[in-house]
Design a protein around this motif. Structure first.
Motif, PDB file in Angstrom:
ATOM      1  N   ARG A   1      -4.607  12.662-125.834  1.00 50.03           N
ATOM      2  CA  ARG A   1      -4.423  13.707-126.838  1.00 50.03           C
ATOM      3  C   ARG A   1      -5.289  14.913-126.479  1.00 50.03           C
ATOM      4  N   SER A   2      -4.843  16.066-126.876  1.00 51.32           N
ATOM      5  CA  SER A   2      -5.616  17.278-126.589  1.00 51.32           C
ATOM      6  C   SER A   2      -6.814  17.342-127.524  1.00 51.32           C
ATOM      7  N   PRO A   3      -7.840  18.123-127.183  1.00 52.62           N
ATOM      8  CA  PRO A   3      -8.998  18.265-128.070  1.00 52.62           C
ATOM      9  C   PRO A   3      -8.604  18.813-129.433  1.00 52.62           C
ATOM     10  N   GLN A   4      -7.555  19.686-129.489  1.00 64.91           N
ATOM     11  CA  GLN A   4      -7.141  20.233-130.772  1.00 64.91           C
ATOM     12  C   GLN A   4      -6.634  19.130-131.680  1.00 64.91           C
ATOM     13  N   ALA A   5      -5.795  18.232-131.161  1.00 63.65           N
ATOM     14  CA  ALA A   5      -5.218  17.185-131.995  1.00 63.65           C
ATOM     15  C   ALA A   5      -6.280  16.169-132.390  1.00 63.65           C
ATOM     16  N   ALA A   6      -7.339  16.012-131.590  1.00 65.86           N
ATOM     17  CA  ALA A   6      -8.354  15.012-131.877  1.00 65.86           C
ATOM     18  C   ALA A   6      -9.415  15.527-132.835  1.00 65.86           C
ATOM     19  N   ALA A   7      -9.403  16.807-133.162  1.00 62.52           N
ATOM     20  CA  ALA A   7     -10.423  17.359-134.047  1.00 62.52           C
ATOM     21  C   ALA A   7     -10.283  16.750-135.430  1.00 62.52           C
ATOM     22  N   PRO A   8     -11.401  16.453-136.108  1.00 59.15           N
ATOM     23  CA  PRO A   8     -11.314  15.888-137.443  1.00 59.15           C
ATOM     24  C   PRO A   8     -10.735  16.898-138.417  1.00 59.15           C
ATOM     25  N   LEU A   9     -10.054  16.380-139.444  1.00 57.47           N
ATOM     26  CA  LEU A   9      -9.471  17.270-140.437  1.00 57.47           C
ATOM     27  C   LEU A   9     -10.566  18.051-141.123  1.00 57.47           C
ATOM     28  N   GLY A  10     -10.312  19.321-141.348  1.00 56.55           N
ATOM     29  CA  GLY A  10     -11.277  20.163-142.021  1.00 56.55           C
ATOM     30  C   GLY A  10     -12.276  20.802-141.074  1.00 56.55           C
TER      31      GLY A  10
ATOM     32  N   ARG B   1      -1.884  18.839-142.568  1.00 60.63           N
ATOM     33  CA  ARG B   1      -2.770  18.674-141.414  1.00 60.63           C
ATOM     34  C   ARG B   1      -2.890  17.209-141.015  1.00 60.63           C
ATOM     35  N   LEU B   2      -2.889  16.316-141.999  1.00 59.92           N
ATOM     36  CA  LEU B   2      -2.947  14.883-141.696  1.00 59.92           C
ATOM     37  C   LEU B   2      -1.685  14.461-140.938  1.00 59.92           C
ATOM     38  N   GLN B   3      -0.530  14.918-141.399  1.00 60.28           N
ATOM     39  CA  GLN B   3       0.717  14.608-140.691  1.00 60.28           C
ATOM     40  C   GLN B   3       0.705  15.195-139.285  1.00 60.28           C
ATOM     41  N   ALA B   4       0.235  16.427-139.137  1.00 60.40           N
ATOM     42  CA  ALA B   4       0.202  17.074-137.822  1.00 60.40           C
ATOM     43  C   ALA B   4      -0.736  16.339-136.874  1.00 60.40           C
ATOM     44  N   ALA B   5      -1.860  15.837-137.403  1.00 62.67           N
ATOM     45  CA  ALA B   5      -2.817  15.128-136.554  1.00 62.67           C
ATOM     46  C   ALA B   5      -2.227  13.826-136.024  1.00 62.67           C
ATOM     47  N   ARG B   6      -1.260  13.269-136.721  1.00 63.25           N
ATOM     48  CA  ARG B   6      -0.650  12.003-136.294  1.00 63.25           C
ATOM     49  C   ARG B   6       0.495  12.198-135.303  1.00 63.25           C
ATOM     50  N   LEU B   7       0.909  13.442-135.091  1.00 67.31           N
ATOM     51  CA  LEU B   7       1.994  13.698-134.151  1.00 67.31           C
ATOM     52  C   LEU B   7       1.485  13.631-132.721  1.00 67.31           C
ATOM     53  N   PRO B   8       2.312  13.163-131.801  1.00 67.15           N
ATOM     54  CA  PRO B   8       1.904  13.187-130.391  1.00 67.15           C
ATOM     55  C   PRO B   8       1.896  14.620-129.875  1.00 67.15           C
ATOM     56  N   ASP B   9       1.181  14.822-128.755  1.00 64.62           N
ATOM     57  CA  ASP B   9       1.115  16.152-128.165  1.00 64.62           C
ATOM     58  C   ASP B   9       2.466  16.599-127.626  1.00 64.62           C
ATOM     59  N   VAL B  10       3.240  15.661-127.127  1.00 68.70           N
ATOM     60  CA  VAL B  10       4.533  15.990-126.539  1.00 68.70           C
ATOM     61  C   VAL B  10       5.599  15.226-127.296  1.00 68.70           C
ATOM     62  N   VAL B  11       6.573  15.942-127.764  1.00 69.48           N
ATOM     63  CA  VAL B  11       7.689  15.323-128.458  1.00 69.48           C
ATOM     64  C   VAL B  11       8.929  15.583-127.625  1.00 69.48           C
ATOM     65  N   ARG B  12       9.676  14.543-127.366  1.00 67.47           N
ATOM     66  CA  ARG B  12      10.881  14.680-126.563  1.00 67.47           C
ATOM     67  C   ARG B  12      12.077  14.467-127.469  1.00 67.47           C
ATOM     68  N   THR B  13      13.021  15.384-127.392  1.00 65.39           N
ATOM     69  CA  THR B  13      14.206  15.293-128.233  1.00 65.39           C
ATOM     70  C   THR B  13      15.409  15.825-127.471  1.00 65.39           C
TER      71      THR B  13
END
Length: 185
Positions: A2-11, A55-67
């Motif tokens: 995961r990127s550092p942005q996605a791993a940052a704690p909420l808030g 933000r909680l939902q966004a933090a749970r998303l993977p960095d790359v989404v394939r569709t």
């Protein structure tokens, strides 16, 4: 990973290549807050809860989404056509007799080319420009002759004068049917 942005704690500010501040900070979330926001069917009761939930939902998303890319809608709606009594076999191309001929297509293309050149010429002259000194004076809105001269560069054609009658008397005004006498009756 995961990127550092996605791993940052909420808030907390997200850390990427450069530190970024949250535009709408939520603050620190407790484990109880995370649990409550994670419940299925959770409905936020305030703007802060909505932001925290998002933000909680966004933090749970993977960095790359394939569709898969969206598919365009079908050109032929089989159900709608069937309900109207049509089938794909009923659809035919345009009959050749109704297609435009080459001369017409060339004439239309030439008209658009002329129009494009004229619009470019007007742009160079400053027509429509917002710059002071480049504005071109235009006729008054109801000045039909002035607009004709402005658009076509010449005054409008004048209607032909009515020819004098053989006896020299003025011609009678045309009747309701374009100069024909009214029908008997």
């Amino acid at each position: 990973t995961r990127s550092p942005q996605a791993a940052a704690p909420l808030g907390a500010p997200a850390l990427g290549l450069m530190a970024q501040e949250q535009v709408l900070p939520v603050g620190e979330l407790t484990a109880a807050d995370v649990e409550r926001l994670s419940q299925p069917g959770f409905v936020p009761q305030s703007a802060e809860e909505f932001l925290a939930h998002a933000r909680l939902q966004a933090a749970r998303l993977p960095d790359v989404v394939r569709t898969e890319p969206p598919r365009p809608p079908p050109l032929w709606d089989t159900e709608a056509a069937a309900s109207l009594g049509f089938s794909r076999d009923d659809a035919h191309g345009c009959p050749p007799a109704h297609l435009p001929d080459e001369a017409w297509a060339a004439e239309v293309e030439a008209g658009f080319s002329t129009l494009r050149s004229y619009l470019e010429q007007l742009q160079v002259q400053g027509v429509g420009s917002k710059e002071a000194g480049r504005r071109v004076p235009v006729p008054a809105m109801r000045d039909e002759e002035g607009w004709h001269r402005f658009c076509f560069g010449e005054p409008p054609p004048q209607p032909p004068a009515s020819p004098p009658t053989p006896s020299g008397a003025p011609a009678a005004a045309p009747g309701p049917r374009g100069g024909h006498p009214p029908p008997p009756g």
